[in-house]
Enzyme design. Sequence first.
Site, PDB file in Angstrom:
ATOM      1  N   CYS A  88       1.613   3.596  -3.119  1.00  9.14           N
ATOM      2  CA  CYS A  88       0.631   4.531  -3.670  1.00  9.14           C
ATOM      3  C   CYS A  88       0.161   5.550  -2.639  1.00  9.14           C
ATOM      4  CB  CYS A  88      -0.586   3.770  -4.191  1.00  9.14           C
ATOM      5  SG  CYS A  88      -0.219   2.825  -5.667  1.00  9.14           S
ATOM      6  N   HIS A  89       0.029   5.101  -1.377  1.00 15.83           N
ATOM      7  CA  HIS A  89      -0.599   5.980  -0.371  1.00 15.83           C
ATOM      8  C   HIS A  89       0.413   6.704   0.505  1.00 15.83           C
ATOM      9  CE1 HIS A  89      -4.582   4.395  -1.373  1.00 15.83           C
ATOM     10  NE2 HIS A  89      -4.001   3.211  -1.458  1.00 15.83           N
ATOM     11  N   HIS A  93       5.344  10.621 -11.201  1.00 12.84           N
ATOM     12  CA  HIS A  93       5.517   9.174 -11.031  1.00 12.84           C
ATOM     13  C   HIS A  93       6.530   8.644 -12.048  1.00 12.84           C
ATOM     14  CE1 HIS A  93       4.453   5.376  -9.253  1.00 12.84           C
ATOM     15  NE2 HIS A  93       4.248   4.854 -10.448  1.00 12.84           N
ATOM     16  N   CYS A 102       0.802  -1.232   0.000  1.00 13.00           N
ATOM     17  CA  CYS A 102       0.000   0.000   0.000  1.00 13.00           C
ATOM     18  C   CYS A 102       0.835   1.283   0.000  1.00 13.00           C
ATOM     19  CB  CYS A 102      -0.931   0.039   1.213  1.00 13.00           C
ATOM     20  SG  CYS A 102      -1.690  -1.541   1.625  1.00 13.00           S
ATOM     21  N   MET A 156      -7.545   1.784  -7.943  1.00 12.27           N
ATOM     22  CA  MET A 156      -7.143   0.920  -6.824  1.00 12.27           C
ATOM     23  C   MET A 156      -7.428  -0.540  -7.209  1.00 12.27           C
ATOM     24  SD  MET A 156      -6.872   0.548  -3.194  1.00 12.27           S
ATOM     25  CE  MET A 156      -7.264  -0.830  -2.136  1.00 12.27           C
TER      26      MET A 156
HETATM   27 FE1  DHE Z   1       6.557   0.322 -10.262  1.00  8.07          FE
HETATM   28  C1  DHE Z   1       8.644   1.731 -12.622  1.00  8.07           C
HETATM   29  C2  DHE Z   1       6.780   3.124  -8.420  1.00  8.07           C
HETATM   30  C3  DHE Z   1       4.077  -0.841  -8.228  1.00  8.07           C
HETATM   31  C4  DHE Z   1       6.517  -2.592 -11.970  1.00  8.07           C
HETATM   32  N1  DHE Z   1       7.463   2.119 -10.529  1.00  8.07           N
HETATM   33  C5  DHE Z   1       8.297   2.500 -11.557  1.00  8.07           C
HETATM   34  C6  DHE Z   1       8.801   3.815 -11.300  1.00  8.07           C
HETATM   35  C7  DHE Z   1       8.287   4.200 -10.099  1.00  8.07           C
HETATM   36  C8  DHE Z   1       7.444   3.138  -9.613  1.00  8.07           C
HETATM   37  C9  DHE Z   1       8.533   5.502  -9.379  1.00  8.07           C
HETATM   38  C10 DHE Z   1       9.746   4.592 -12.191  1.00  8.07           C
HETATM   39  C11 DHE Z   1      11.159   4.176 -11.923  1.00  8.07           C
HETATM   40  C12 DHE Z   1      12.164   4.857 -12.849  1.00  8.07           C
HETATM   41  O1  DHE Z   1      11.932   4.892 -14.066  1.00  8.07           O
HETATM   42  O2  DHE Z   1      13.172   5.358 -12.366  1.00  8.07           O
HETATM   43  N2  DHE Z   1       5.574   1.012  -8.640  1.00  8.07           N
HETATM   44  C13 DHE Z   1       5.826   2.190  -8.053  1.00  8.07           C
HETATM   45  C14 DHE Z   1       4.931   2.387  -6.940  1.00  8.07           C
HETATM   46  O3  DHE Z   1       4.966   3.324  -6.113  1.00  8.07           O
HETATM   47  C15 DHE Z   1       3.901   1.345  -7.014  1.00  8.07           C
HETATM   48  C16 DHE Z   1       2.659   1.973  -7.613  1.00  8.07           C
HETATM   49  C17 DHE Z   1       3.427   0.737  -5.721  1.00  8.07           C
HETATM   50  C18 DHE Z   1       4.486   0.080  -4.876  1.00  8.07           C
HETATM   51  O4  DHE Z   1       4.179  -0.240  -3.728  1.00  8.07           O
HETATM   52  O5  DHE Z   1       5.593  -0.112  -5.287  1.00  8.07           O
HETATM   53  C19 DHE Z   1       4.553   0.402  -8.008  1.00  8.07           C
HETATM   54  N3  DHE Z   1       5.504  -1.425 -10.114  1.00  8.07           N
HETATM   55  C20 DHE Z   1       4.553  -1.692  -9.205  1.00  8.07           C
HETATM   56  C21 DHE Z   1       4.043  -3.033  -9.354  1.00  8.07           C
HETATM   57  O6  DHE Z   1       3.215  -3.612  -8.599  1.00  8.07           O
HETATM   58  C22 DHE Z   1       4.641  -3.582 -10.576  1.00  8.07           C
HETATM   59  C23 DHE Z   1       3.542  -3.680 -11.640  1.00  8.07           C
HETATM   60  C24 DHE Z   1       5.218  -4.978 -10.423  1.00  8.07           C
HETATM   61  C25 DHE Z   1       6.502  -5.050  -9.627  1.00  8.07           C
HETATM   62  O7  DHE Z   1       7.355  -5.792 -10.011  1.00  8.07           O
HETATM   63  O8  DHE Z   1       6.610  -4.350  -8.635  1.00  8.07           O
HETATM   64  C26 DHE Z   1       5.640  -2.491 -10.926  1.00  8.07           C
HETATM   65  N4  DHE Z   1       7.406  -0.311 -11.981  1.00  8.07           N
HETATM   66  C27 DHE Z   1       7.303  -1.568 -12.473  1.00  8.07           C
HETATM   67  C28 DHE Z   1       8.124  -1.675 -13.662  1.00  8.07           C
HETATM   68  C29 DHE Z   1       8.729  -0.426 -13.855  1.00  8.07           C
HETATM   69  C30 DHE Z   1       8.266   0.406 -12.785  1.00  8.07           C
HETATM   70  C31 DHE Z   1       8.253  -2.914 -14.522  1.00  8.07           C
HETATM   71  C32 DHE Z   1       9.704  -0.022 -14.952  1.00  8.07           C
HETATM   72  C33 DHE Z   1       9.020   0.207 -16.238  1.00  8.07           C
HETATM   73  C34 DHE Z   1       9.993   0.601 -17.311  1.00  8.07           C
HETATM   74  O9  DHE Z   1       9.700   0.310 -18.472  1.00  8.07           O
HETATM   75  O10 DHE Z   1      11.009   1.208 -17.021  1.00  8.07           O
END
Ligand code: DHE
Length: 557
Positions: free
Chosen positions: A48-49, A335, A45, A99
């Site tokens: 996002c929160h 983000h 959580c 959500m």
């Molecule tokens: Fe991510 C990128 C934050 C949940 C997979 N994610 C990012 C980035 C941020 C971010 C700030 C950019 C990074 C950068 O480019 O420097 N992600 C968050 C969260 O805050 C969030 C919403 C909730 C959390 O608790 O983390 C979150 N993210 C997820 C997932 O649940 C995902 C789908 C599966 C996982 O493995 O965690 C996920 N996030 C990704 C991926 C990228 C990403 C695959 C990079 C994408 C790319 O093409 O560069």
Amino acid sequence: MYKYLGREVGLLALSFAASMAFAADAPTLSPEAKSASGKIYFERCAGCHGMLRKGATGKNLEPAWSRKEADGRLTEGGTQKLGQSRLEKIISYGTEGGMPNFDDILSKDEIKNMAAYIQMSPDAPPEWSLKDIHGTWKLHVPVDQRPTRKMNNVNLNNIFSVTLRDAGEVALIDGDTKQIWGIVKTGYAVHISRLSLSGRYIHVVGRDGRLDMIDLWFEKPTVVATVKAGMETRSVETSKAKGFEDKYVIVGSYWPPQYTILDGMTLEPLKNVSTRGVTVDGDYHQEPRVASIVASTTKPEFLVSVKETGMVKMVDYSDLTNLRETTINTAKFLHDGGYDATKRYFLVAANASNKVAVVDVKEGKFTALVDTAKIPHPGRGANIVHPKYGPVWATSHLGADVITLIGTDPEKYPQHAWKVVQELKNHGANSLFVKTHPKSDNLWADSPLNPDPKLAGSVTVYRVSELGNPDPQPEVIDIAAAANLGKTKGIQRVVQGEYNQNGDEIWYSVWTGNKTEPSAIVVIDDKTRKVKTVIKDKRLVTPTGKFNVFNTQHDVY
Ligand code: DHE
């Protein structure tokens, strides 16, 4: 002493906690249930929160809050006002606002406890100093003990670093043979991988702040250095300017809100910089978290998106002692984002404002704020040449079932630059990533967080060359069905397309969000859009993000 995420919290943090809103009518939980819920909150959580629950991509989850609206009215809200049963419903089934549902990964009791937990006052997490970071730094293989030439026959350019989210590992998969070359233990709830400019080192960051540096020149992928750069972390990037190749690594933390610059060859921590401060609205914020980071390829600068302040910091790393930051006002809450095709402009989602912010990396200046559909979520976005509008950058949306195309060429197409030139229908909302490749005629979008399993398991693909037609029609492909995993408890979420180096295959993860359930990676032939291979292996536990070495190294998307 009080413990938070395994660290002792001192008096300062406790007095800070005491100064926070006291939730008099909060439900209570046993210490065990509270600690288990705290862990779930951190894992599922906080991203996002926010740790302090002030909200960003997700809503404010403080027990009680009030704010003055622009017209002077006082609005009040809070989790206690929503109440136990409403909160349980939201956690179970999600909302249309983006959500996701958790009824497939949390038990009924866990959901009940979470609903109670978020009606209690948030705990104040501890700080994490440069000294703390230094204390965790482990140089497993010093530079002079590393190979002086490549010791394997693997085509490193086409390796995919695959996040095995709930295993706390990455799988390095050979893109040519589709075989797993190695599995590497990394941080808890591992998040993303980025490449050093030389293409030799993969940097993998977990949500627990652990950064692992993997050397690809050994016979097998080998971790040569590890450090815990923050308490809660999402981003990592490497220096890409001429003369600074492989010199620095930067890690962006959600908690404490700060970025840390480390030595690019050893991960020795060098500099810690707080991002706490005043937002674009002029209010002080305690938790302005670091979201996406990109490295300029022409200047010794990192572009650091600070979520809650709504500002992009251009951090000049050429002199760490006299560090210079250019702070650019954009919009909240920043983000994810990436470059336009020329790499002159950085486009980043300001998701709570339903905008994409554009920064001119060459001039170090604000360029534009582009109004879009609800909650843009591009990943790094996708760059295509539109038959009618020229070079455009694409994003999909968490909050709308569209793919937005924004013009990015102010020289040749000034009438379209920084405007939404087209909105294409996506098969569902709750999308996370779009993808293309310079050699491909396809533009892909997922919708993995959709509560409808059919939509979460499918992707939309458009032919770029047809986008100038009056009503371009996409193909919607059920990737989850192609993976043929059988019935699973968790929804089979198809997430994050990633191209191979040649741009003739796109890889999708089929992610159940559950460690005990089978997962797969589906490889699609980009020309025919037919399934080429399904990679299944019991070591592939909850695969999500995939990072092709060459494409990540050179920002190809
Ligand atoms: Fe991510 C990128 C934050 C949940 C997979 N994610 C990012 C980035 C941020 C971010 C700030 C950019 C990074 C950068 O480019 O420097 N992600 C968050 C969260 O805050 C969030 C919403 C909730 C959390 O608790 O983390 C979150 N993210 C997820 C997932 O649940 C995902 C789908 C599966 C996982 O493995 O965690 C996920 N996030 C990704 C991926 C990228 C990403 C695959 C990079 C994408 C790319 O093409 O560069």
